[in-house]
Write an enzyme that holds these catalytic residues in place. Structure first.
Site, PDB file in Angstrom:
ATOM      1  N   CYS A 118      20.627  -3.901 -16.423  1.00 31.40           N
ATOM      2  CA  CYS A 118      19.441  -3.513 -17.205  1.00 31.40           C
ATOM      3  C   CYS A 118      19.108  -2.036 -17.062  1.00 31.40           C
ATOM      4  O   CYS A 118      18.230  -1.524 -17.757  1.00 31.40           O
ATOM      5  CB  CYS A 118      18.244  -4.361 -16.800  1.00 31.40           C
ATOM      6  SG  CYS A 118      18.603  -6.091 -16.911  1.00 31.40           S
ATOM      7  N   HIS A 259      12.343  -0.802 -19.100  1.00 29.57           N
ATOM      8  CA  HIS A 259      13.088  -2.043 -19.284  1.00 29.57           C
ATOM      9  C   HIS A 259      12.095  -3.196 -19.446  1.00 29.57           C
ATOM     10  O   HIS A 259      11.179  -3.365 -18.635  1.00 29.57           O
ATOM     11  CB  HIS A 259      14.002  -2.282 -18.080  1.00 29.57           C
ATOM     12  CG  HIS A 259      14.628  -3.635 -18.107  1.00 29.57           C
ATOM     13  ND1 HIS A 259      15.216  -4.144 -19.248  1.00 29.57           N
ATOM     14  CD2 HIS A 259      14.741  -4.606 -17.164  1.00 29.57           C
ATOM     15  CE1 HIS A 259      15.662  -5.360 -18.990  1.00 29.57           C
ATOM     16  NE2 HIS A 259      15.389  -5.657 -17.743  1.00 29.57           N
ATOM     17  N   ASN A 289      13.800 -10.450 -22.537  1.00 32.87           N
ATOM     18  CA  ASN A 289      14.551  -9.454 -21.764  1.00 32.87           C
ATOM     19  C   ASN A 289      15.954  -9.327 -22.358  1.00 32.87           C
ATOM     20  O   ASN A 289      16.754 -10.253 -22.255  1.00 32.87           O
ATOM     21  CB  ASN A 289      14.604  -9.923 -20.306  1.00 32.87           C
ATOM     22  CG  ASN A 289      15.424  -9.005 -19.411  1.00 32.87           C
ATOM     23  OD1 ASN A 289      16.183  -8.162 -19.894  1.00 32.87           O
ATOM     24  ND2 ASN A 289      15.290  -9.179 -18.110  1.00 32.87           N
TER      25      ASN A 289
END
Ligand code: ACO
Length: 333
Positions: A118, A259, A289
């Site tokens: 990520c 993020h 996500n």
């Protein structure tokens, strides 16, 4: 003979994004795992996620995002020198950046994948900056993309509710003025076991004295609480370090584009930095996500709806498996 080293600045001149067309709500997820919209939304802020069909590919989403970003930058694909794809879920373990290169028609570009989970987009941005600052490349397309839905266990409610698929891209170009004001990157491999998408090996005896292993992948495992604690501690710290190196303070920040893992993490980071929540871009409710895609997806949305304006200062911050984390302070255009 004396060599004169030139240093170039870097400008972010275009952005784009793409996600699978199929949006799946929390209610729909709760039909196949024991969960609820209430549990997911209050703990994470996620309400929907876009999930790739078997026909979708990372290359296709990445190419769509890249072409949008090039169009905004007013740059032809033939002028691109480097295509960097930050991903943990390539269509091909040998790399997917080359497929994107072919799809967008950028024959002059060198293309390769980079993996930092990520944090991949921020790590990719800093990598691209090194090539631009040394004068090696002038026009770079950086893509962050992941299809994590292909690698979660859809029977595991602790992980499957969190992730979605997508890709986002930016164009980075050599410029007289440097828009990358500062950055910091970190890794801590001692905490690697907090978050894994591990190779699974099966012994295969080829002959009496030769045994090799056949590989596939086990689904994502995550120690959610450890990752949560790590994120709320390390992300504000790395943002403050990058600001310090850039001789800036939180007062100078117009936007935080972080993020998108969990709304509570976004709120906590804003809190610790004493930055108002409305400066923190969030699109978790729509996409969940999306790993390396989440920062450019959020950035693209905020640029295209007019929130982020030319000349404004953004802090980009990523964190995730590795463990890895990093921040970059960049001016938009
Ligand atoms: N629906 C209903 N109940 C659930 C669900 C679910 N989807 N998932 C877990 N539970 C239950 C658990 O079984 C547990 O029940 P028990 O106490 O009876 O055993 C209870 O809820 C609490 O579980 P926890 O795992 O302790 O839940 P927590 O409050 O920590 O929230 C969460 C979990 C949302 C994952 C949180 O830890 C978090 O956001 N962590 C950060 C994760 C993250 O950011 N990951 C991504 C970063 S890296 C990357 O992007 C790849």
């Amino acid at each position: 003979m004396e060599r004169i080293l030139e240093r170039f600045g870097l400008a972010m001149t275009g952005c784009g994004a793409a996600a699978p067309t199929r949006s799946v709500s929390n209610e729909e997820v709760s039909l196949f795992v024991e969960t609820s919209d209430e549990w997911i939304a209050t703990r994470t802020g996620i309400r929907n996620r876009c999930l790739a069909s078997p026909e979708d590919s990372l290359a296709q989403l990445g190419a769509t995002a890249a072409l949008q970003a090039l169009e905004m930058a007013g740059l032809a694909p033939e002028e691109v020198d480097l295509i960097l794809l930050a991903t943990s879920t390539p269509d091909d373990l040998f790399g997917t950046a080359g497929v994107i290169q072919a799809a967008i028609g950028a024959p002059q570009a060198v293309a390769f994948d980079l993996t930092a989970a990520c944090s991949g987009f921020v790590f990719g941005l800093v990598t691209a900056a090194q090539y631009i600052r040394t004068g090696t490349f002038k026009n770079v397309v950086l893509i962050g993309g992941d299809l994590l839905s292909r690698w979660v266990n859809w029977d595991d409610r602790r992980t499957c509710v969190l992730f979605g698929d997508g890709a986002g891209a930016v164009v980075l170009q050599a410029s007289d003025v440097d828009s990358l004001l500062g950055f910091q990157l970190r890794s801590d491999g001692t905490q690697n076991s907090c978050l894994n998408l591990k190779v699974k090996l099966e012994s295969h005896e080829i002959s009496e004295d030769l045994t090799i292993a056949h590989g596939s992948f086990s689904p994502i495992t995550m120690n959610g609480q450890e990752v949560y604690k790590f994120a709320v501690r390390k992300v504000p710290e790395i943002i403050e370090k990058a600001l310090f190196h850039a001789q800036l303070t939180t007062e100078d920040i117009d936007w935080i584009v972080m993020h998108q893992a969990n709304q509570r993490i976004l709120d906590s980071v804003a809190d610790r930095l004493k930055v108002p929540n409305d400066k923190v871009v969030s699109n978790l409710a729509t996409y969940g996500n999306t790993s390396a895609a989440s920062i450019p997806l959020a950035l693209n949305e905020a640029v295209r709806d007019g929130r982020i304006k030319p000349g404004e200062t953004m802090v980009l911050a990523g964190f995730g498996a590795g463990l890895t984390w990093g921040s970059a302070i960049v001016k938009w255009k």
